[in-house]
Design a protein around this motif. Structure first.
Motif, PDB file in Angstrom:
ATOM      1  N   GLU A  20       1.003  -1.081  -0.142  1.00 19.53           N
ATOM      2  CA  GLU A  20      -0.058   0.004   0.035  1.00 19.53           C
ATOM      3  C   GLU A  20       0.862   1.162   0.037  1.00 19.53           C
ATOM      4  O   GLU A  20       2.142   0.992   0.471  1.00 19.53           O
ATOM      5  N   VAL A  27      -3.988   1.914   4.548  1.00 19.80           N
ATOM      6  CA  VAL A  27      -4.817   1.272   5.453  1.00 19.80           C
ATOM      7  C   VAL A  27      -4.156   1.365   6.870  1.00 19.80           C
ATOM      8  O   VAL A  27      -4.818   1.463   7.929  1.00 19.80           O
ATOM      9  N   PRO A 115     -11.231  -6.365   0.116  1.00 19.68           N
ATOM     10  CA  PRO A 115     -10.290  -5.198   0.619  1.00 19.68           C
ATOM     11  C   PRO A 115      -8.794  -5.448   0.375  1.00 19.68           C
ATOM     12  O   PRO A 115      -8.567  -6.674  -0.243  1.00 19.68           O
ATOM     13  N   ARG A 318      -5.916   0.365  14.337  1.00 16.49           N
ATOM     14  CA  ARG A 318      -6.532  -0.943  14.011  1.00 16.49           C
ATOM     15  C   ARG A 318      -6.928  -1.427  15.313  1.00 16.49           C
ATOM     16  O   ARG A 318      -6.182  -1.386  16.348  1.00 16.49           O
TER      17      ARG A 318
END
Ligand code: ADP
Length: 493
Positions: A20, A27, A115, A318
């Motif tokens: 990413e 994320v 995702p 998270r």
């Protein structure tokens, strides 16, 4: 168009690969770093790096979530990636983050929906192993010989292994050196066995590795990499101990001469309360009183009582065991007699999400849990919160606490990993940037919170802490220079 590299100078070519990269796709903290570091590296001037120039290019998978945003990317090339059932076609597109060229790699193993990461690693195996094998093929297809291959975490570790397997036979890669950065050691890619077999990747039997390491992407990459970095000096030490090494501590000790911890830097342009468009009111160190408007608006947004003199705690991240959300919730229960309010922002483990929701129900006048991924809200929370709660069980580096400090939100954190390297907890408030507590227990978390709440009651000295926190320089430039020096050393070997 991206900045072109001065052709009169032989640039060191760096192929930077990651799962990413912000702002294309983010994320977590990995995305923050892989979006900002390659750009900072590319923009270093020769005077900063012993006369060298770096031609850094980034490659990431063309995730479904990117396709909904980048509609007409420029097609660059296609090539095949070998697999057990024959070649699989990969298509590459080009986009930019500022000056940085970014290759988006697509192909049937990159699912058209779903995702970036699945909770079940088996589902991610095909996608990331395919991507890892595609990056060297891309270099060949572009006829762009990388001097350095820099991979990040398990998702791209197989690219490093693939390089090691091919380097002795393929002149094209003979001089390519490799660097693997560990952003989070416990995520090793367990469960990708079928994908490894499908792509005909042999196990790596290295006597330094435990037996299971032969079949998991991260250890395979770590054993093949010319050099290893992790994201803070303290975490580099911790992972060489049984408590944090996840079974690789012995192996990592053997690799310690080729391993170093470099503290992640923060993109101080993207994260700047003086210019941040997401805020109700912008402010800086000299105009801290304007911060209150952000707190007031945040309390209103969440329908919390407008108790501006109660410290407002925030937690962003998270929701999983690593981040200690359960410790935060139970720690807050222990100090229910004290004045505070709290807002949680996060997604992840459904059990942890349910626990956060439970506290919201239990304490409706002081707790809110926003169980979603919302970048704009995170900005408003950093600007409106008084304290950031971060009771991590382990923390390779952590960006959240750096962002919070930049916004004058004082961290209350467990003394581990990068949190030790970034937060200063001193008796004198003008030399302190936060509060550290020692144990990963609700009691220790509550102790840290009690200290912070007591300190908050002294508004004058609290402001000194905020000012010192905002003054800290978590320099991206410094980080980029440290990585550049590693590239230069590797290139010379
Ligand atoms: P991680 O271990 O997840 O990488 P870090 O502290 O290094 O943790 O970085 C987390 C990054 O992700 C920060 O930029 C933080 O603001 C962001 N983030 C985490 N969860 C959320 C969320 N639910 N909504 C918005 N941003 C989030």
């Amino acid at each position: 168009m991206g900045k072109s590299i001065d052709k009169s100078q032989k640039a060191i070519r760096v192929l930077f690969v990651a799962a990413e990269a912000d702002p294309i796709i983010k994320v977590g903290g990995l995305g923050d770093v892989t979006g900002s570091l390659p750009r900072a590296l590319r923009n270093l001037v020769p005077a900063q790096i012993s006369g060298h120039v770096l031609d850094v290019r980034l490659a990431i998978p063309f995730h479904a979530a990117i396709k909904t945003r980048i509609k007409d990317p420029e097609f660059v090339t296609s090539f095949d990636v070998p697999s057990h059932s024959g070649p699989i076609s990969a298509q590459t597109y080009l986009t930019y983050i500022g000056d940085l060229p970014v290759y988006l790699i697509d192909g049937t193993p990159i699912p058209p929906d779903g995702p970036v990461y699945n909770n079940d690693t088996r589902k991610d195996g095909d996608k990331f192993i395919f991507f890892s094998l595609a990056v060297l093929e891309l270099a060949r297809a572009l006829d762009w010989q990388p001097d350095i291959l820099h991979a990040n975490d398990w998702h791209t570790a197989i690219a490093i292994y693939d390089l090691m397997l091919r380097r002795s036979d393929e002149a094209f890669f003979e001089n390519t050196r490799s660097l693997l950065t560990v952003h989070n050691l416990p995520y090793m890619g367990a469960g990708t066995d079928e994908a490894l077999a499908y792509f005909d990747i042999p196990p790596l039997h290295d006597p330094r590795l435990p037996d299971w390491g032969a079949y998991q992407p991260l250890p395979m990459g770590l054993a093949s990499a010319d050099f290893i970095t992790t994201v803070s000096p303290t975490y580099a030490q911790e992972i060489m101990t049984p408590a944090f090494g996840c079974g690789l501590d012995d192996f990592l000790r053997q690799r310690s001469k080729n391993m170093v911890g470099i503290l992640n830097g923060l993109d101080e342009v993207a994260w700047n309360p003086a210019t941040d468009k997401a805020l109700i009111e912008n402010y800086d160190r000299e105009t801290l009183s304007k911060r209150a408007a952000n707190k007031k608006a945040l309390l209103e947004e969440f329908s919390l009582p407008p108790k501006l003199d109660f410290p407002l705690m925030i937690m962003i991240g998270r929701m999983d065991y690593q981040k200690g959300i359960d410790l935060a919730l139970d720690g807050l229960r222990e100090i229910s007699e004290l004045p505070w309010q709290a807002i949680f922002l996060g997604t992840g483990d459904p059990l942890m999400e349910a626990k956060a929701h439970e506290l919201e129900i239990e304490m409706p006048f002081r707790v809110r849990a926003a169980l979603r991924f919302d970048i704009k809200l995170s900005h408003r929370m950093y600007a409106g919160g008084d304290m950031l709660l971060m009771p991590s069980r382990y923390e390779p580096c952590g960006l959240t606490q750096m962002i919070a400090m930049r916004y004058g939100c004082v961290p209350v954190a467990r003394a581990t990993g990068g949190l030790c390297d970034t937060i200063i907890d001193q008796p004198s408030p003008e030399k302190s940037t936060g509060f550290l507590f020692q144990e990963a227990t609700p009691e220790s978390t509550a102790d840290g919170l009690r200290r912070a709440i007591t300190a908050y009651a002294r508004h004058d000295t609290w402001q000194l802490r905020q000012e010192y926190a905002m003054q800290q320089n978590f320099s991206l430039q410094h980080m980029a220079e440290a990585y550049a020096q590693i590239y230069i050393r590797l290139h010379a070997t």
